[in-house]
Every structure is written in C-alpha cells, then in structure tokens.
Design a protein around this motif. Structure first.
Motif, PDB file in Angstrom:
ATOM      1  N   LEU A 271      -6.554 -10.053  -4.141  1.00  0.00           N
ATOM      2  CA  LEU A 271      -6.688  -8.620  -4.418  1.00  0.00           C
ATOM      3  C   LEU A 271      -7.207  -7.890  -3.187  1.00  0.00           C
ATOM      4  CD1 LEU A 271      -8.262 -10.050  -7.327  1.00  0.00           C
ATOM      5  CD2 LEU A 271      -7.121  -7.939  -7.995  1.00  0.00           C
ATOM      6  N   GLY A 272      -6.705  -6.703  -2.976  1.00  0.00           N
ATOM      7  CA  GLY A 272      -7.147  -5.908  -1.829  1.00  0.00           C
ATOM      8  C   GLY A 272      -6.227  -4.725  -1.624  1.00  0.00           C
ATOM      9  N   TYR A 273      -5.871  -4.486  -0.361  1.00  0.00           N
ATOM     10  CA  TYR A 273      -5.040  -3.326  -0.038  1.00  0.00           C
ATOM     11  C   TYR A 273      -3.915  -3.723   0.908  1.00  0.00           C
ATOM     12  CZ  TYR A 273      -8.883  -0.911  -2.227  1.00  0.00           C
ATOM     13  OH  TYR A 273      -9.830  -0.513  -3.143  1.00  0.00           O
ATOM     14  N   ARG A 274      -2.725  -3.301   0.558  1.00  0.00           N
ATOM     15  CA  ARG A 274      -1.532  -3.664   1.321  1.00  0.00           C
ATOM     16  C   ARG A 274      -1.610  -3.222   2.772  1.00  0.00           C
ATOM     17  NH1 ARG A 274       2.434  -0.018  -2.333  1.00  0.00           N
ATOM     18  NH2 ARG A 274       1.128  -1.066  -3.878  1.00  0.00           N
ATOM     19  N   HIS A 275      -1.058  -4.050   3.641  1.00  0.00           N
ATOM     20  CA  HIS A 275      -0.956  -3.709   5.060  1.00  0.00           C
ATOM     21  C   HIS A 275       0.166  -2.697   5.232  1.00  0.00           C
ATOM     22  CE1 HIS A 275      -0.520  -4.126   9.403  1.00  0.00           C
ATOM     23  NE2 HIS A 275      -1.628  -4.844   9.424  1.00  0.00           N
ATOM     24  N   ALA A 276      -0.023  -1.763   6.124  1.00  0.00           N
ATOM     25  CA  ALA A 276       0.985  -0.725   6.350  1.00  0.00           C
ATOM     26  C   ALA A 276       2.328  -1.311   6.761  1.00  0.00           C
ATOM     27  CB  ALA A 276       0.489   0.249   7.423  1.00  0.00           C
ATOM     28  N   GLU A 277       2.313  -2.515   7.343  1.00  0.00           N
ATOM     29  CA  GLU A 277       3.545  -3.124   7.827  1.00  0.00           C
ATOM     30  C   GLU A 277       4.157  -4.123   6.845  1.00  0.00           C
ATOM     31  OE1 GLU A 277       2.772  -4.769  11.664  1.00  0.00           O
ATOM     32  OE2 GLU A 277       2.149  -2.854  12.542  1.00  0.00           O
ATOM     33  N   ASP A 278       3.616  -4.183   5.637  1.00  0.00           N
ATOM     34  CA  ASP A 278       4.216  -5.055   4.626  1.00  0.00           C
ATOM     35  C   ASP A 278       5.479  -4.376   4.094  1.00  0.00           C
ATOM     36  OD1 ASP A 278       4.904  -6.764   2.617  1.00  0.00           O
ATOM     37  OD2 ASP A 278       3.018  -6.650   1.538  1.00  0.00           O
ATOM     38  N   THR A 279       6.623  -4.859   4.534  1.00  0.00           N
ATOM     39  CA  THR A 279       7.893  -4.208   4.201  1.00  0.00           C
ATOM     40  C   THR A 279       8.248  -4.297   2.717  1.00  0.00           C
ATOM     41  OG1 THR A 279       9.093  -6.229   4.776  1.00  0.00           O
ATOM     42  CG2 THR A 279       8.825  -4.577   6.505  1.00  0.00           C
ATOM     43  N   PHE A 280       7.656  -5.235   2.010  1.00  0.00           N
ATOM     44  CA  PHE A 280       7.982  -5.412   0.588  1.00  0.00           C
ATOM     45  C   PHE A 280       7.581  -4.198  -0.249  1.00  0.00           C
ATOM     46  CE2 PHE A 280       8.277  -9.712   2.107  1.00  0.00           C
ATOM     47  CZ  PHE A 280       9.271 -10.284   1.325  1.00  0.00           C
ATOM     48  N   GLN A 281       6.626  -3.416   0.240  1.00  0.00           N
ATOM     49  CA  GLN A 281       6.162  -2.265  -0.542  1.00  0.00           C
ATOM     50  C   GLN A 281       7.229  -1.188  -0.665  1.00  0.00           C
ATOM     51  OE1 GLN A 281       3.123   0.253   1.645  1.00  0.00           O
ATOM     52  NE2 GLN A 281       3.361  -1.413   3.114  1.00  0.00           N
ATOM     53  N   ASN A 282       8.221  -1.210   0.221  1.00  0.00           N
ATOM     54  CA  ASN A 282       9.271  -0.195   0.201  1.00  0.00           C
ATOM     55  C   ASN A 282      10.527  -0.651  -0.543  1.00  0.00           C
ATOM     56  OD1 ASN A 282       7.703   1.569   1.875  1.00  0.00           O
ATOM     57  ND2 ASN A 282       8.258   0.279   3.623  1.00  0.00           N
ATOM     58  N   MET A 283      10.505  -1.856  -1.057  1.00  0.00           N
ATOM     59  CA  MET A 283      11.678  -2.369  -1.757  1.00  0.00           C
ATOM     60  C   MET A 283      11.653  -1.955  -3.225  1.00  0.00           C
ATOM     61  SD  MET A 283      12.058  -6.226  -0.230  1.00  0.00           S
ATOM     62  CE  MET A 283      12.327  -6.514   1.523  1.00  0.00           C
ATOM     63  N   GLN A 284      12.823  -1.663  -3.767  1.00  0.00           N
ATOM     64  CA  GLN A 284      12.914  -1.316  -5.177  1.00  0.00           C
ATOM     65  C   GLN A 284      12.708  -2.552  -6.040  1.00  0.00           C
ATOM     66  OE1 GLN A 284      16.785   0.769  -5.426  1.00  0.00           O
ATOM     67  NE2 GLN A 284      15.593   2.539  -6.114  1.00  0.00           N
ATOM     68  N   LYS A 285      12.079  -2.346  -7.177  1.00  0.00           N
ATOM     69  CA  LYS A 285      11.905  -3.447  -8.124  1.00  0.00           C
ATOM     70  C   LYS A 285      13.265  -3.838  -8.699  1.00  0.00           C
ATOM     71  CE  LYS A 285       7.187  -3.164  -9.881  1.00  0.00           C
ATOM     72  NZ  LYS A 285       6.636  -2.409  -8.753  1.00  0.00           N
ATOM     73  N   VAL A 286      13.451  -5.121  -8.878  1.00  0.00           N
ATOM     74  CA  VAL A 286      14.690  -5.615  -9.483  1.00  0.00           C
ATOM     75  C   VAL A 286      14.352  -6.193 -10.852  1.00  0.00           C
ATOM     76  CG1 VAL A 286      16.628  -7.187  -9.274  1.00  0.00           C
ATOM     77  CG2 VAL A 286      15.667  -6.123  -7.222  1.00  0.00           C
ATOM     78  N   ARG A 287      14.794  -5.545 -11.887  1.00  0.00           N
ATOM     79  CA  ARG A 287      14.535  -5.981 -13.251  1.00  0.00           C
ATOM     80  C   ARG A 287      15.840  -5.936 -14.043  1.00  0.00           C
ATOM     81  NH1 ARG A 287      10.577  -6.897 -10.775  1.00  0.00           N
ATOM     82  NH2 ARG A 287       8.376  -6.508 -11.349  1.00  0.00           N
ATOM     83  N   PHE A 288      15.994  -6.839 -14.992  1.00  0.00           N
ATOM     84  CA  PHE A 288      17.156  -6.799 -15.868  1.00  0.00           C
ATOM     85  C   PHE A 288      17.104  -5.533 -16.715  1.00  0.00           C
ATOM     86  CE2 PHE A 288      16.972 -11.505 -15.257  1.00  0.00           C
ATOM     87  CZ  PHE A 288      18.239 -11.649 -14.703  1.00  0.00           C
ATOM     88  N   ALA A 289      18.274  -5.086 -17.149  1.00  0.00           N
ATOM     89  CA  ALA A 289      18.356  -3.909 -18.006  1.00  0.00           C
ATOM     90  C   ALA A 289      17.609  -4.168 -19.312  1.00  0.00           C
ATOM     91  CB  ALA A 289      19.814  -3.569 -18.295  1.00  0.00           C
ATOM     92  N   GLU A 290      17.033  -3.113 -19.861  1.00  0.00           N
ATOM     93  CA  GLU A 290      16.223  -3.232 -21.068  1.00  0.00           C
ATOM     94  C   GLU A 290      16.969  -3.929 -22.197  1.00  0.00           C
ATOM     95  OE1 GLU A 290      14.132  -0.320 -24.401  1.00  0.00           O
ATOM     96  OE2 GLU A 290      14.394   0.415 -22.343  1.00  0.00           O
TER      97      GLU A 290
END
Length: 214
Positions: free
Chosen positions: A187-206
């Motif tokens: 737990l903590g705070y994301r690094h500004a250079e963590d590229t994963f924070q800009n990726m869209q979530k991939v989830r199956f349709a409801e």
C-alpha cells in the motif's frame, strides 16, 4: 459527492499498482482507518482465523522481496501487509473467541455453550485440509475490505500472490506458530512513471458474469 458516485470513482481509479513512489508515506490517520478495515472484516462464525503482519523493517522487506520475484512493491510501498491464515482450529482458540464475545457483549459465557459446541463440531473436528482452505478464504475476505477501503481513501494497493509462502514463514518467524502466509498487499502511492495507471480496465461484459436467477 454522493456515496454511490464516490464508490464508483474509487473502483475506476484503483488498479494493481506496479511501481510505487518510495518517498510518499501513508499518514497515521489513514493507516488507522486501513487497519480498522482489517479488524472490522467479516469471517465465518465471526471467528477471525487470521493474522496480519505489518512489515516495517527495511532489511526484512529486502529479504521478502528476494522471495517475491524481486517485485519492487515489497520494498517501495509505504506499507506492506502479510496475510497469514490459521492452519487448524482447536477448542482452545474457539474458547478464546467465546470469551471475547462474552467480554464485548457482556453476556454470561454459559449462554454461548450452544454456539461454542457448534463451532467445535464444525471447525475443531473438521479435517485439517478443509480448515486450511477455509481459513485462506476467510483471509481473502479481509483483503477485499482492505483494498476497497484503500481505494476510497485514494491510497494505492497491490494484492500479491507472486511469492514463496514457505520462505515468508521462515523469514517472519511463523514456522510452528500455527499460522502460514497466504498472500500480501502493498500500500502507498503510485509512481508518476507507472504506465499501468493510464491503461483502461479490462473486464468482461456484465451479462457474461452476472446472472439473475428468478
């Protein structure tokens, strides 16, 4: 902000953070809220077959990183929580829980004899492997509470299973304690250079994962 909107924004905002900013630390008040989420987490029978080890020692965290595929979250996150499950249930632990119920609710312990007998029959007398699996599942319930609380506080969190539980048990002195490592959360705070924070979530349709039985 409405509670519904706040929850949805938190769910959209959170992700399994891959890289933490080691210079940023969780405040004392926020950490108290996070630990309370663990303490308030539900469990079957309310018996809480778990322990949460908060690893603060930098040297110990370095040792744990080495047996966690060298994932940097172990050392760079503000806080690191190891989830340990109780290997077996016995009458002594159940009695301890019954005593706690009596203390908190101020009831006669004898009035809990029926509940105690049921727990002994269903837990203390259950096969060992069954209890191990059951305890692990309980620990994951607590993990869910921690992850959701962190998201609502805009604190990043990473649930982790990429580790060697036996090595964790040895490093943390859990061997012979009756508890074993099952997973961890950084737990903590994301690094500004963590590229994963800009990726869209991939989830199956409801409609492919939620089904209403009418």
């Amino acid at each position: 902000m409405s509670s519904t909107k706040q929850i949805m924004e938190a769910l959209e905002w959170r992700y399994a953070t891959k890289r933490y900013d080691a210079t940023k630390k969780i405040s004392e008040s926020d950490w108290k809220t996070l630990t309370n989420s663990l303490l308030m987490a539900p469990s079957s029978y309310g018996v809480q077959p778990w322990k949460f080890l908060i690893v603060e020692n930098p040297q110990v965290r370095e040792q744990l990183k080495a047996v966690s595929w060298n994932q940097t979250q172990v050392t760079d996150a503000s806080h690191y929580v190891v989830f340990a499950y109780k290997e077996e249930m016995d009458e002594a632990f159940i009695q301890k829980y019954v005593d706690r119920i009596s203390e908190v609710r101020k009831v006669n312990p004898e009035s809990l004899n029926g509940y105690k007998a049921m727990m002994i029959e269903n837990l203390a007398k259950a096969p060992g492997e069954k209890i191990k699996v059951w305890s692990q599942r309980q620990a994951y319930i607590a993990m869910g509470f921690l992850l959701e609380t962190a998201a609502l506080l805009k604190i990043d969190a990473t649930p982790m299973e990429g580790l060697d539980p036996a090595s964790y048990d040895k490093i943390l002195g859990l061997e012979g304690s009756g508890y074993k490592t099952v997973a961890t959360v950084a737990l903590g705070y994301r690094h500004a250079e963590d590229t994963f924070q800009n990726m869209q979530k991939v989830r199956f349709a409801e409609d492919s994962v939620i089904e209403y039985v009418k």
